[in-house]
Design a protein around this motif. Structure first.
Motif, PDB file in Angstrom:
ATOM      1  N   ALA A 129       0.940  -1.243   0.039  1.00 17.39           N
ATOM      2  CA  ALA A 129      -0.035  -0.107   0.047  1.00 17.39           C
ATOM      3  C   ALA A 129       0.839   1.296  -0.130  1.00 17.39           C
ATOM      4  O   ALA A 129       1.948   1.137   0.371  1.00 17.39           O
ATOM      5  CB  ALA A 129      -0.837   0.035   1.306  1.00 17.39           C
ATOM      6  N   SER A 130       0.157   2.157  -0.472  1.00 18.81           N
ATOM      7  CA  SER A 130       0.904   3.779  -0.305  1.00 18.81           C
ATOM      8  C   SER A 130       0.879   4.283   0.898  1.00 18.81           C
ATOM      9  O   SER A 130       0.229   3.563   1.952  1.00 18.81           O
ATOM     10  CB  SER A 130       0.254   4.639  -1.317  1.00 18.81           C
ATOM     11  N   ASP A 131       1.686   5.140   1.309  1.00 19.71           N
ATOM     12  CA  ASP A 131       1.726   5.581   2.826  1.00 19.71           C
ATOM     13  C   ASP A 131       0.338   6.192   3.239  1.00 19.71           C
ATOM     14  O   ASP A 131      -0.060   6.017   4.325  1.00 19.71           O
ATOM     15  CB  ASP A 131       2.716   6.702   2.709  1.00 19.71           C
ATOM     16  N   SER A 132      -0.401   6.949   2.246  1.00 25.34           N
ATOM     17  CA  SER A 132      -1.573   7.371   2.586  1.00 25.34           C
ATOM     18  C   SER A 132      -2.607   6.202   2.867  1.00 25.34           C
ATOM     19  O   SER A 132      -3.484   6.193   3.990  1.00 25.34           O
ATOM     20  CB  SER A 132      -2.226   8.362   1.521  1.00 25.34           C
ATOM     21  N   GLN A 133      -2.707   5.122   2.145  1.00 26.74           N
ATOM     22  CA  GLN A 133      -3.360   4.028   2.317  1.00 26.74           C
ATOM     23  C   GLN A 133      -2.854   3.240   3.666  1.00 26.74           C
ATOM     24  O   GLN A 133      -3.830   2.790   4.477  1.00 26.74           O
ATOM     25  CB  GLN A 133      -3.275   2.959   1.240  1.00 26.74           C
ATOM     26  N   LYS A 134      -1.866   3.136   3.945  1.00 28.10           N
ATOM     27  CA  LYS A 134      -1.326   2.457   5.180  1.00 28.10           C
ATOM     28  C   LYS A 134      -1.773   3.372   6.468  1.00 28.10           C
ATOM     29  O   LYS A 134      -2.466   2.646   7.335  1.00 28.10           O
ATOM     30  CB  LYS A 134       0.202   2.529   5.323  1.00 28.10           C
ATOM     31  N   LYS A 135      -1.914   4.762   6.246  1.00 26.09           N
ATOM     32  CA  LYS A 135      -2.243   5.577   7.319  1.00 26.09           C
ATOM     33  C   LYS A 135      -3.773   5.112   7.818  1.00 26.09           C
ATOM     34  O   LYS A 135      -4.182   5.095   8.762  1.00 26.09           O
ATOM     35  CB  LYS A 135      -2.234   6.760   7.381  1.00 26.09           C
ATOM     36  N   GLU A 136      -4.568   5.136   6.734  1.00 28.44           N
ATOM     37  CA  GLU A 136      -5.918   4.870   6.719  1.00 28.44           C
ATOM     38  C   GLU A 136      -6.297   3.697   7.125  1.00 28.44           C
ATOM     39  O   GLU A 136      -7.138   3.433   8.144  1.00 28.44           O
ATOM     40  CB  GLU A 136      -6.756   5.271   5.270  1.00 28.44           C
ATOM     41  N   LEU A 137      -5.969   2.727   6.512  1.00 30.36           N
ATOM     42  CA  LEU A 137      -5.972   1.140   6.824  1.00 30.36           C
ATOM     43  C   LEU A 137      -5.783   0.681   8.043  1.00 30.36           C
ATOM     44  O   LEU A 137      -6.310   0.000   9.121  1.00 30.36           O
ATOM     45  CB  LEU A 137      -5.786   0.469   5.719  1.00 30.36           C
ATOM     46  N   PHE A 138      -4.409   1.267   8.388  1.00 31.24           N
ATOM     47  CA  PHE A 138      -4.016   0.563   9.767  1.00 31.24           C
ATOM     48  C   PHE A 138      -4.592   1.351  11.015  1.00 31.24           C
ATOM     49  O   PHE A 138      -4.924   0.889  11.913  1.00 31.24           O
ATOM     50  CB  PHE A 138      -2.476   0.971   9.851  1.00 31.24           C
ATOM     51  N   GLY A 139      -5.028   2.602  10.700  1.00 28.79           N
ATOM     52  CA  GLY A 139      -5.729   3.316  11.546  1.00 28.79           C
ATOM     53  C   GLY A 139      -6.895   2.699  11.874  1.00 28.79           C
ATOM     54  O   GLY A 139      -7.531   2.694  13.054  1.00 28.79           O
ATOM     55  N   LEU A 140      -7.714   1.944  10.768  1.00 29.68           N
ATOM     56  CA  LEU A 140      -9.059   1.372  11.008  1.00 29.68           C
ATOM     57  C   LEU A 140      -8.784  -0.061  11.729  1.00 29.68           C
ATOM     58  O   LEU A 140      -9.424  -0.219  12.562  1.00 29.68           O
ATOM     59  CB  LEU A 140      -9.519   1.145   9.747  1.00 29.68           C
ATOM     60  N   VAL A 141      -7.699  -0.660  11.221  1.00 31.21           N
ATOM     61  CA  VAL A 141      -7.512  -1.699  12.233  1.00 31.21           C
ATOM     62  C   VAL A 141      -7.144  -1.435  13.653  1.00 31.21           C
ATOM     63  O   VAL A 141      -7.704  -2.244  14.585  1.00 31.21           O
ATOM     64  CB  VAL A 141      -6.237  -2.542  11.550  1.00 31.21           C
ATOM     65  N   LEU A 142      -6.406  -0.521  13.902  1.00 35.21           N
ATOM     66  CA  LEU A 142      -6.215  -0.258  15.582  1.00 35.21           C
ATOM     67  C   LEU A 142      -7.416   0.152  16.238  1.00 35.21           C
ATOM     68  O   LEU A 142      -7.546   0.372  17.276  1.00 35.21           O
ATOM     69  CB  LEU A 142      -5.216   0.841  15.476  1.00 35.21           C
ATOM     70  N   GLU A 143      -8.362   0.881  15.207  1.00 35.42           N
ATOM     71  CA  GLU A 143      -9.675   1.090  16.091  1.00 35.42           C
ATOM     72  C   GLU A 143     -10.586  -0.147  16.146  1.00 35.42           C
ATOM     73  O   GLU A 143     -11.663   0.049  16.935  1.00 35.42           O
ATOM     74  CB  GLU A 143     -10.454   2.016  15.039  1.00 35.42           C
ATOM     75  N   GLY A 144     -10.286  -1.151  15.629  1.00 36.75           N
ATOM     76  CA  GLY A 144     -11.107  -2.542  15.845  1.00 36.75           C
ATOM     77  C   GLY A 144     -11.924  -2.907  14.490  1.00 36.75           C
ATOM     78  O   GLY A 144     -12.709  -3.875  14.637  1.00 36.75           O
ATOM     79  N   TYR A 145     -11.545  -2.156  13.449  1.00 36.73           N
ATOM     80  CA  TYR A 145     -12.280  -2.796  12.117  1.00 36.73           C
ATOM     81  C   TYR A 145     -11.637  -4.093  11.865  1.00 36.73           C
ATOM     82  O   TYR A 145     -10.314  -4.361  12.132  1.00 36.73           O
ATOM     83  CB  TYR A 145     -11.824  -1.676  11.150  1.00 36.73           C
ATOM     84  N   ARG A 146     -12.489  -5.010  11.345  1.00 37.04           N
ATOM     85  CA  ARG A 146     -12.003  -6.269  10.884  1.00 37.04           C
ATOM     86  C   ARG A 146     -12.195  -6.341   9.394  1.00 37.04           C
ATOM     87  O   ARG A 146     -13.158  -5.977   8.655  1.00 37.04           O
ATOM     88  CB  ARG A 146     -12.896  -7.371  11.505  1.00 37.04           C
ATOM     89  N   PHE A 147     -10.977  -7.043   8.840  1.00 37.42           N
ATOM     90  CA  PHE A 147     -11.047  -7.366   7.456  1.00 37.42           C
ATOM     91  C   PHE A 147     -11.515  -8.740   7.115  1.00 37.42           C
ATOM     92  O   PHE A 147     -10.969  -9.769   7.877  1.00 37.42           O
ATOM     93  CB  PHE A 147      -9.580  -7.266   6.856  1.00 37.42           C
ATOM     94  N   GLY A 148     -12.196  -9.088   6.185  1.00 32.30           N
ATOM     95  CA  GLY A 148     -12.741 -10.362   5.821  1.00 32.30           C
ATOM     96  C   GLY A 148     -11.956 -10.974   4.609  1.00 32.30           C
ATOM     97  O   GLY A 148     -10.620 -10.645   4.546  1.00 32.30           O
ATOM     98  N   ASN A 149     -12.501 -11.799   3.935  1.00 30.46           N
ATOM     99  CA  ASN A 149     -11.758 -12.378   2.745  1.00 30.46           C
ATOM    100  C   ASN A 149     -12.730 -12.350   1.703  1.00 30.46           C
ATOM    101  O   ASN A 149     -13.671 -13.300   1.712  1.00 30.46           O
ATOM    102  CB  ASN A 149     -11.546 -13.630   3.319  1.00 30.46           C
ATOM    103  N   ALA A 150     -12.152 -12.116   0.395  1.00 34.11           N
ATOM    104  CA  ALA A 150     -12.819 -12.442  -0.739  1.00 34.11           C
ATOM    105  C   ALA A 150     -12.026 -12.920  -1.771  1.00 34.11           C
ATOM    106  O   ALA A 150     -11.625 -11.824  -2.712  1.00 34.11           O
ATOM    107  CB  ALA A 150     -13.904 -11.432  -1.223  1.00 34.11           C
TER     108      ALA A 150
END
Length: 421
Positions: A129-150
């Protein structure tokens, strides 16, 4: 609470194997706890495992999805422990991650597997991921968002052949396709979809779980790993912003992406073996009878039983030692990616995968041989260990692990780079 209310509450719990679409889960109401180091991660895993083990047999028997348990799991912070320190995470050792997963799997291997794709995706974000994507997606992970699988597709010619397509449309992409084996997607907040463009280039498209056109169906019907929140997904003109699209490039260069995915699978099998062995010991100590020819008064005094348990303990400890070794090799490959470090990580993880697979199947089989006929009674539901081991170890064939290890030793040929090596 009255008995009637208890029964009504129990019956309202979502079950596996339904043809109906499964409604998205609410997003976290409060941020998840952020775990700070390896020691806290292990302590948290042990605490949760003790809680999850209490209802594991009933969930398996009744087919109840572990909705509350997964909420507690992600809110504990364990789903964010591999987020890099630069983005606010603990960035624990992969040896620690393997121990966390095996600890949870010993209590309930379905719950442990629900985490697998999320954690693999965290590593993929770090790599591609790009740095901006990392900031957003890692931020969501640390907030408790769960990624699934497709990811996987039921009818493609092999696991790496994808027919799900994306096309650009202004500032968005539009995705169409169908997925199966979508572990964790039912209970996810975001569903990353593997899709290819017209040139066959692969991308991860991070779609919201409630995106229009994204339908997750709770139709997983396997006899093992029954409550893994798996099933199928229909993707009908799902629109996602380009900012949520990550090009999959990690397998085009030496990275630890494959070993990271694999060590989580191996850790689940190690946990199943540990759970089965613990159940065997408990049953022998409290319920089994000695065989008549042993001349002993207690099953735990039977010399052949003692010897067999000793062999299982040795093989489990060997598998766990290789699992830890693989984690350290992955750590080295993450710090300094290159042909040598990545190959070392892939081979070490393959060796661990072989032993964890074999001990999981043996321990879950020996449980009944040692504990005796009464251990097969439905009231104990001990067959769940064998069913879970038999199903989960099919994730990718161990016979190819032997091949890649031998091919490197004999011919110096490194394993191919993909999520299964």
């Amino acid at each position: 609470m009255s008995k009637k209310t208890e029964a009504e509450t129990t019956e309202s719990r979502p079950r596996v194997n339904s043809s109906a679409p499964f409604a998205p889960r609410p997003r976290p109401g409060v941020p998840a706890h952020v775990i700070r180091d390896d020691a806290e991660a292990l302590q948290t895993a042990r605490r949760l495992a003790a809680e999850f083990s209490q209802g594991a047999s009933e969930r398996d028997r009744e087919g109840w999805l572990p909705v509350d348990e997964v909420d507690a799991y992600s809110q504990s912070g364990l789903w964010g422990i591999t987020v890099p320190r630069a983005y606010g995470g603990a960035e624990v050792s992969y040896a620690t991650l393997a121990e966390v997963i095996s600890t949870i799997a010993a209590a309930d291997s379905s719950i442990a597997q629900i985490t697998q794709n999320h954690l693999a995706l965290v590593s993929q974000i770090a790599l591609d991921a790009s740095d901006s994507q990392k900031k957003e997606l890692f931020g969501l992970v640390l907030e408790g968002y769960r990624f699934g699988n497709a990811f996987s597709e039921r009818n493609s010619r092999n696991v790496a052949a994808f027919e799900t397509r994306l096309v650009e449309q202004g500032e968005d992409v539009v995705v169409n396709g169908q997925k199966f084996y979508t572990t964790g997607a039912l209970l996810a907040h975001i569903v990353p979809i593997v899709a290819v463009d017209a040139d066959g280039k692969g991308f991860l498209v991070f779609a919201e779980r409630d995106a229009p056109g994204l339908t997750v169906i709770n139709d997983w019907s396997s006899f093992g790993q029954r409550v893994t929140a798996s099933g199928s997904i229909l993707i009908d003109n799902v629109k996602v912003p380009k900012s949520r699209v990550v090009s999959v490039d990690a397998f085009d260069r030496p990275t630890a992406a494959g070993p990271i995915s694999q060590i989580i699978q191996a850790a689940i099998d190690a946990g199943i073996a540990r759970g089965a062995l613990d159940e065997t010991v408990a049953f022998l100590q409290t319920k089994s009878r000695p065989w008549i020819d042993s001349g002993k008064d207690r099953a735990t005094e039977d010399p052949l039983t003692i010897s067999t348990v000793g062999g299982l303990v040795i093989r489990l400890h060997a598998a766990e030692a290789l699992l830890e070794r693989a984690g350290r090799r992955i750590d080295a490959a993450v710090r300094a990616p290159g042909e040598d470090t990545v190959t070392a990580a892939a081979l070490a993880t393959a060796e661990a995968k072989v032993l964890t697979t074999e001990v999981a199947i043996e321990a879950t089989n020996r449980l009944f041989e040692l504990a005796g006929t009464r251990s097969t009674l439905a009231e104990h539901n001990l067959d769940r260990y064998w069913r879970n081991a038999r199903v989960h170890t099919l994730h990718d064939p161990v016979r190819w692990k032997y091949f890649h290890i031998g091919n490197y030793e004999l011919n110096g040929i490194s394993p191919p780079r993909h999520p299964w090596n």
